[in-house]
Design a protein around this motif. Sequence first.
Motif, PDB file in Angstrom:
ATOM      1  N   GLY A  36      83.553  56.741  20.403  1.00 11.24           N
ATOM      2  CA  GLY A  36      83.414  56.058  21.492  1.00 11.24           C
ATOM      3  C   GLY A  36      83.245  54.491  20.896  1.00 11.24           C
ATOM      4  N   ASP A  37      82.580  54.224  19.962  1.00  8.50           N
ATOM      5  CA  ASP A  37      82.421  52.842  19.104  1.00  8.50           C
ATOM      6  C   ASP A  37      84.007  52.240  19.027  1.00  8.50           C
ATOM      7  OD1 ASP A  37      79.950  51.804  19.271  1.00  8.50           O
ATOM      8  OD2 ASP A  37      79.512  53.130  17.576  1.00  8.50           O
ATOM      9  N   ALA A  38      84.758  52.934  18.397  1.00  9.82           N
ATOM     10  CA  ALA A  38      85.955  52.797  18.086  1.00  9.82           C
ATOM     11  C   ALA A  38      86.850  52.397  18.999  1.00  9.82           C
ATOM     12  CB  ALA A  38      86.683  53.828  17.054  1.00  9.82           C
ATOM     13  N   ILE A 192      79.080  49.487  24.983  1.00 12.32           N
ATOM     14  CA  ILE A 192      79.764  50.480  25.924  1.00 12.32           C
ATOM     15  C   ILE A 192      79.237  51.873  25.351  1.00 12.32           C
ATOM     16  CG2 ILE A 192      81.910  51.555  26.420  1.00 12.32           C
ATOM     17  CD1 ILE A 192      83.206  48.879  26.609  1.00 12.32           C
ATOM     18  N   ALA A 193      79.258  52.123  24.087  1.00  8.11           N
ATOM     19  CA  ALA A 193      78.804  53.254  23.416  1.00  8.11           C
ATOM     20  C   ALA A 193      77.390  53.565  23.722  1.00  8.11           C
ATOM     21  CB  ALA A 193      79.221  53.506  21.885  1.00  8.11           C
ATOM     22  N   ALA A 194      76.591  52.655  23.688  1.00  2.00           N
ATOM     23  CA  ALA A 194      75.236  53.000  24.033  1.00  2.00           C
ATOM     24  C   ALA A 194      75.256  53.272  25.327  1.00  2.00           C
ATOM     25  CB  ALA A 194      74.342  51.461  23.805  1.00  2.00           C
ATOM     26  N   MET A 195      75.926  52.840  26.391  1.00  2.00           N
ATOM     27  CA  MET A 195      75.700  53.226  27.912  1.00  2.00           C
ATOM     28  C   MET A 195      76.094  54.778  27.746  1.00  2.00           C
ATOM     29  SD  MET A 195      74.463  51.917  30.555  1.00  2.00           S
ATOM     30  CE  MET A 195      74.253  52.249  32.307  1.00  2.00           C
ATOM     31  N   LEU A 196      76.927  54.971  27.070  1.00  2.00           N
ATOM     32  CA  LEU A 196      77.235  56.382  27.101  1.00  2.00           C
ATOM     33  C   LEU A 196      76.441  57.590  26.437  1.00  2.00           C
ATOM     34  CD1 LEU A 196      81.279  56.093  25.953  1.00  2.00           C
ATOM     35  CD2 LEU A 196      80.451  57.122  28.229  1.00  2.00           C
ATOM     36  N   ILE A 197      75.758  57.087  25.362  1.00  2.00           N
ATOM     37  CA  ILE A 197      75.078  57.863  24.504  1.00  2.00           C
ATOM     38  C   ILE A 197      73.510  58.038  25.104  1.00  2.00           C
ATOM     39  CG2 ILE A 197      74.200  58.417  22.358  1.00  2.00           C
ATOM     40  CD1 ILE A 197      76.799  57.141  21.370  1.00  2.00           C
ATOM     41  N   ASP A 236      64.557  35.855  31.442  1.00  2.00           N
ATOM     42  CA  ASP A 236      65.670  35.203  31.196  1.00  2.00           C
ATOM     43  C   ASP A 236      66.658  35.697  29.889  1.00  2.00           C
ATOM     44  OD1 ASP A 236      67.617  33.201  31.726  1.00  2.00           O
ATOM     45  OD2 ASP A 236      66.649  31.603  30.553  1.00  2.00           O
ATOM     46  N   THR A 237      66.726  37.107  29.767  1.00  2.00           N
ATOM     47  CA  THR A 237      67.560  37.262  28.497  1.00  2.00           C
ATOM     48  C   THR A 237      68.919  37.977  29.121  1.00  2.00           C
ATOM     49  OG1 THR A 237      66.556  39.599  29.283  1.00  2.00           O
ATOM     50  CG2 THR A 237      65.413  38.312  27.414  1.00  2.00           C
ATOM     51  N   PRO A 238      70.077  38.363  28.347  1.00  2.00           N
ATOM     52  CA  PRO A 238      71.187  38.605  28.560  1.00  2.00           C
ATOM     53  C   PRO A 238      71.007  39.916  29.528  1.00  2.00           C
ATOM     54  CG  PRO A 238      71.220  38.016  26.221  1.00  2.00           C
ATOM     55  CD  PRO A 238      69.724  38.018  26.837  1.00  2.00           C
ATOM     56  N   ALA A 239      71.843  39.995  30.276  1.00  2.00           N
ATOM     57  CA  ALA A 239      71.860  41.326  31.263  1.00  2.00           C
ATOM     58  C   ALA A 239      72.209  42.484  30.708  1.00  2.00           C
ATOM     59  CB  ALA A 239      72.475  40.950  32.547  1.00  2.00           C
ATOM     60  N   GLY A 240      73.292  42.382  29.952  1.00  2.00           N
ATOM     61  CA  GLY A 240      74.036  43.738  29.440  1.00  2.00           C
ATOM     62  C   GLY A 240      73.030  44.347  28.122  1.00  2.00           C
ATOM     63  N   PRO A 241      72.489  43.326  27.396  1.00  2.00           N
ATOM     64  CA  PRO A 241      71.563  44.109  26.299  1.00  2.00           C
ATOM     65  C   PRO A 241      70.267  44.452  27.112  1.00  2.00           C
ATOM     66  CG  PRO A 241      72.803  42.181  25.427  1.00  2.00           C
ATOM     67  CD  PRO A 241      73.026  41.968  26.794  1.00  2.00           C
ATOM     68  N   SER A 242      69.687  43.795  28.001  1.00  2.00           N
ATOM     69  CA  SER A 242      68.412  44.133  28.843  1.00  2.00           C
ATOM     70  C   SER A 242      68.726  45.643  29.216  1.00  2.00           C
ATOM     71  CB  SER A 242      68.158  43.153  29.917  1.00  2.00           C
ATOM     72  OG  SER A 242      67.980  41.971  29.133  1.00  2.00           O
ATOM     73  N   ILE A 243      69.680  45.862  29.760  1.00  2.00           N
ATOM     74  CA  ILE A 243      70.189  47.294  30.402  1.00  2.00           C
ATOM     75  C   ILE A 243      69.956  48.298  29.198  1.00  2.00           C
ATOM     76  CG2 ILE A 243      71.716  48.514  31.485  1.00  2.00           C
ATOM     77  CD1 ILE A 243      72.896  46.103  33.103  1.00  2.00           C
ATOM     78  N   ALA A 247      67.529  51.439  28.879  1.00  2.00           N
ATOM     79  CA  ALA A 247      67.994  52.845  28.821  1.00  2.00           C
ATOM     80  C   ALA A 247      67.207  53.373  27.581  1.00  2.00           C
ATOM     81  CB  ALA A 247      69.335  52.669  28.444  1.00  2.00           C
ATOM     82  N   ALA A 248      66.780  52.206  26.573  1.00  2.00           N
ATOM     83  CA  ALA A 248      66.114  52.952  25.215  1.00  2.00           C
ATOM     84  C   ALA A 248      64.592  53.288  25.657  1.00  2.00           C
ATOM     85  CB  ALA A 248      66.129  51.826  24.146  1.00  2.00           C
ATOM     86  N   GLY A 249      64.038  52.421  26.630  1.00  2.00           N
ATOM     87  CA  GLY A 249      62.713  52.882  26.972  1.00  2.00           C
ATOM     88  C   GLY A 249      62.882  54.126  27.808  1.00  2.00           C
ATOM     89  N   LEU A 250      63.466  54.191  28.717  1.00  2.00           N
ATOM     90  CA  LEU A 250      63.699  55.577  29.203  1.00  2.00           C
ATOM     91  C   LEU A 250      63.817  56.702  28.426  1.00  2.00           C
ATOM     92  CD1 LEU A 250      65.788  54.671  32.361  1.00  2.00           C
ATOM     93  CD2 LEU A 250      63.328  54.984  32.273  1.00  2.00           C
ATOM     94  N   PHE A 251      64.716  56.571  27.167  1.00  2.00           N
ATOM     95  CA  PHE A 251      64.810  57.694  26.319  1.00  2.00           C
ATOM     96  C   PHE A 251      63.595  57.969  25.825  1.00  2.00           C
ATOM     97  CE2 PHE A 251      65.397  58.650  21.856  1.00  2.00           C
ATOM     98  CZ  PHE A 251      66.217  60.020  22.092  1.00  2.00           C
ATOM     99  N   ALA A 252      62.732  56.946  25.250  1.00  2.00           N
ATOM    100  CA  ALA A 252      61.394  57.261  24.517  1.00  2.00           C
ATOM    101  C   ALA A 252      60.618  58.009  25.625  1.00  2.00           C
ATOM    102  CB  ALA A 252      60.928  56.013  23.984  1.00  2.00           C
TER     103      ALA A 252
END
Length: 262
Positions: A36-38, A192-197, A236-243, A247-252
């Motif tokens: 997915g990264d590639a 994108i790969a992070a949103m998939l995984i 006031d952080t970038p929206a994409g990385p904030s999402i 997601a990482a918080g929900l994973f935890a």
Amino acid sequence: MIDDLVMRATFAGAGLSLATGPLGAFVVWRRMAYFGDATAHAAILGVALALALDLPITLGTLVVALAMALTVAGLASRGWGMDTTLGVLSHSALAFGLVAVSWFPGVRTDLSAWLFGDILTVGQNDLWLIWGGAALVAALLIWRWQALLTATLNEELAHASGISPARERLVLVVALAVVVAVALKVVGALLIAAMLIIPAASARWLSRSPESMALLAVAIGMVATALGLQLSLWQDTPAGPSIIVAAAGLFALCGLASRLRG
């Protein structure tokens, strides 16, 4: 005005989650994270080619992402060592894309939008594109669901059942390329790969069947989008990385819930 931007961004993230949820489940099951990264990194090269040829950005990214995905799938079927091959292809495609994009002075200042996404600039036409692409991917995966599961579980069993693993791999390749093309504006090539995984990996903690994992991954992706957008507005952080942070918080939280449940 801000409410309209947030509403469109939320709908865009929800549409993307509709595709990344079930597709991400297969990425996790098949250990295709680097794949997915590639494919996603190649999207930047697609942006450069689209600008050079005066084509729609989505078309350029779709063509290049599909070409990369087919190349990687072809090399994998021939027994190439995929860790090294994917590393070379992924970083080379990203580097070529960044160099090519820099030839267009008007794009340099907006390069972060292609790398990290700019979901708050999503317009009405973008929403149609995102939801159309997501619906196409979801329909394709639903149509081939049982065959994809069988091929993922055991290729010998798939052959015995009259299922071609190569054909099912091609289905995933096409779905991945479409997701990359429609997700570029939402979370960017690097995320994108992070949103998939991450949503799929979160759902795996709590699921008891493949179907429940795919559906839960969709829900987690939608919740992460909503939480990430609120975090972006609040801090006031970038929206994409904030999402992705959401997601990482929900994973935890899902991992903790799984352990507490035993």
